[in-house]
Structure formats: structure tokens, C-alpha cells
Design an enzyme around this catalytic site. Structure first.
Site, PDB file in Angstrom:
ATOM      1  N   CYS A  60       0.844  -1.194   0.000  1.00  0.00           N
ATOM      2  CA  CYS A  60       0.000   0.000   0.000  1.00  0.00           C
ATOM      3  C   CYS A  60       0.881   1.246   0.000  1.00  0.00           C
ATOM      4  O   CYS A  60       1.831   1.329   0.779  1.00  0.00           O
ATOM      5  CB  CYS A  60      -0.890  -0.001   1.236  1.00  0.00           C
ATOM      6  SG  CYS A  60      -1.938   1.443   1.350  1.00  0.00           S
ATOM      7  N   HIS A 102      -8.786  -3.054  -3.066  1.00  0.00           N
ATOM      8  CA  HIS A 102      -7.888  -2.357  -2.131  1.00  0.00           C
ATOM      9  C   HIS A 102      -8.211  -0.855  -2.115  1.00  0.00           C
ATOM     10  O   HIS A 102      -8.368  -0.249  -1.052  1.00  0.00           O
ATOM     11  CB  HIS A 102      -6.434  -2.610  -2.550  1.00  0.00           C
ATOM     12  CG  HIS A 102      -5.420  -1.946  -1.679  1.00  0.00           C
ATOM     13  ND1 HIS A 102      -4.615  -2.639  -0.805  1.00  0.00           N
ATOM     14  CD2 HIS A 102      -5.078  -0.632  -1.534  1.00  0.00           C
ATOM     15  CE1 HIS A 102      -3.839  -1.783  -0.156  1.00  0.00           C
ATOM     16  NE2 HIS A 102      -4.087  -0.559  -0.581  1.00  0.00           N
ATOM     17  N   GLU A 103      -8.346  -0.266  -3.304  1.00  0.00           N
ATOM     18  CA  GLU A 103      -8.635   1.176  -3.389  1.00  0.00           C
ATOM     19  C   GLU A 103     -10.055   1.487  -2.914  1.00  0.00           C
ATOM     20  O   GLU A 103     -10.304   2.519  -2.292  1.00  0.00           O
ATOM     21  CB  GLU A 103      -8.433   1.688  -4.822  1.00  0.00           C
ATOM     22  CG  GLU A 103      -7.028   1.475  -5.392  1.00  0.00           C
ATOM     23  CD  GLU A 103      -5.917   1.965  -4.475  1.00  0.00           C
ATOM     24  OE1 GLU A 103      -6.132   2.917  -3.699  1.00  0.00           O
ATOM     25  OE2 GLU A 103      -4.825   1.373  -4.521  1.00  0.00           O
ATOM     26  N   HIS A 106     -10.076   1.979   0.662  1.00  0.00           N
ATOM     27  CA  HIS A 106      -9.590   3.306   1.061  1.00  0.00           C
ATOM     28  C   HIS A 106     -10.725   4.338   1.028  1.00  0.00           C
ATOM     29  O   HIS A 106     -10.794   5.223   1.875  1.00  0.00           O
ATOM     30  CB  HIS A 106      -8.480   3.799   0.126  1.00  0.00           C
ATOM     31  CG  HIS A 106      -7.119   3.272   0.463  1.00  0.00           C
ATOM     32  ND1 HIS A 106      -6.498   3.517   1.667  1.00  0.00           N
ATOM     33  CD2 HIS A 106      -6.240   2.519  -0.249  1.00  0.00           C
ATOM     34  CE1 HIS A 106      -5.307   2.934   1.669  1.00  0.00           C
ATOM     35  NE2 HIS A 106      -5.119   2.316   0.521  1.00  0.00           N
TER      36      HIS A 106
HETATM   37 ZN   LIG Z   1      -3.514   1.335  -0.195  1.00  0.00          ZN
END
Ligand SMILES: [Zn+2]
Length: 131
Positions: A60, A102-103, A106
Site C-alpha cells: 500500500c 484495495h482502493e 480506502h
Molecule cells: Zn492502499
């Protein structure tokens, strides 16, 4: 945002990571300018996750140098807008699906540690404390 992503050798970046509080992410699974496909998603939503999950060693940009295994669905069906506001749906699997999830986390304030097992978090605890 692609500039920041390429400069940090990333393959994906979400707006909150660079201090912009909007539901937007960019990614390019190839990670090289001029190669692969640059994808920009605004207000993405997940329509469906595959039942099949896979383990992958994730990193990350917000936690440089830390890599650990995270289990996630192998494929996702996504509903999003492009930068012109047009709505579209598409399916991702493999690495692009991984980067997207993953994004997407966020955007919701979730980081990859939250998706790791206790054992995995324990295995990288030393790295986390050095930071
Ligand atoms: Zn990340």
C-alpha cells in the site's frame, strides 16, 4: 493522481490517500505510463463479489515497504461513473479486481490491515512499530 501513483511505483491510488475527500480512484494494473489501461472510477459501487476468494501479497502506498497476504474475492462486478459522469458497469478479475478492492476500501476508510488475519498482522507487527 496518476503522477503520484507512477512516481511511487503504485498500481492504484484513491483520492483520500492524497488528501482529497471524494469517492474517486485511479489504477493501472501494469503500473507504467503508456502501458496497460488507465482506469478512473468515480463513485464506484460493487454489484457482486465472487464466492471464490484468493490470497495475494499486497502492498500500500500509504504504508511503504509493508507487504502481506490478504484474502479477497477473486472477481467483482462494478458499477461506476467515468470522469465525464457517464455510468457503466463491468467485471474485473485477477489483479485488476484486487487493486480495485484495495482502493475501494480506502474510499471507505478501511486499510489492508483490517483485511488481514491476526496471524498475518502479527507477522508484520515489527515492521509496523518501526514506522
Ligand atoms: Zn492502499
Amino acid at each position: 493522481m496518476f503522477d503520484v501513483m507512477y512516481k511511487t511505483d503504485g498500481i492504484g491510488l484513491s483520492a483520500p490517500q492524497v488528501g482529497i475527500n471524494v469517492q474517486l480512484m485511479v489504477f493501472n494494473p501494469v503500473g507504467e505510463r503508456g502501458e496497460g489501461e488507465e482506469i478512473v472510477l468515480v463513485n464506484p459501487r460493487v454489484g457482486r463479489y465472487s464466492k471464490k476468494t484468493v490470497l495475494f501479497n499486497e502492498g500500500c502506498l500509504s504504508f511503504p515497504g509493508i507487504y502481506a497476504d490478504v484474502q479477497r474475492p477473486e472477481s467483482v462486478k462494478i458499477d461506476a461513473h467515468d470522469i465525464s459522469g457517464a455510468r457503466f458497469t463491468f467485471d474485473l478479475s485477477g489483479l485488476p479486481a484486487r487493486v480495485f478492492q484495495h482502493e475501494f476500501d480506502h474510499l471507505k476508510g478501511i486499510v489492508f490491515f483490517d483485511r488481514m488475519t491476526e496471524e498475518v498482522v502479527e507477522s508484520i507487527r515489527a515492521d509496523l512499530q518501526v514506522r
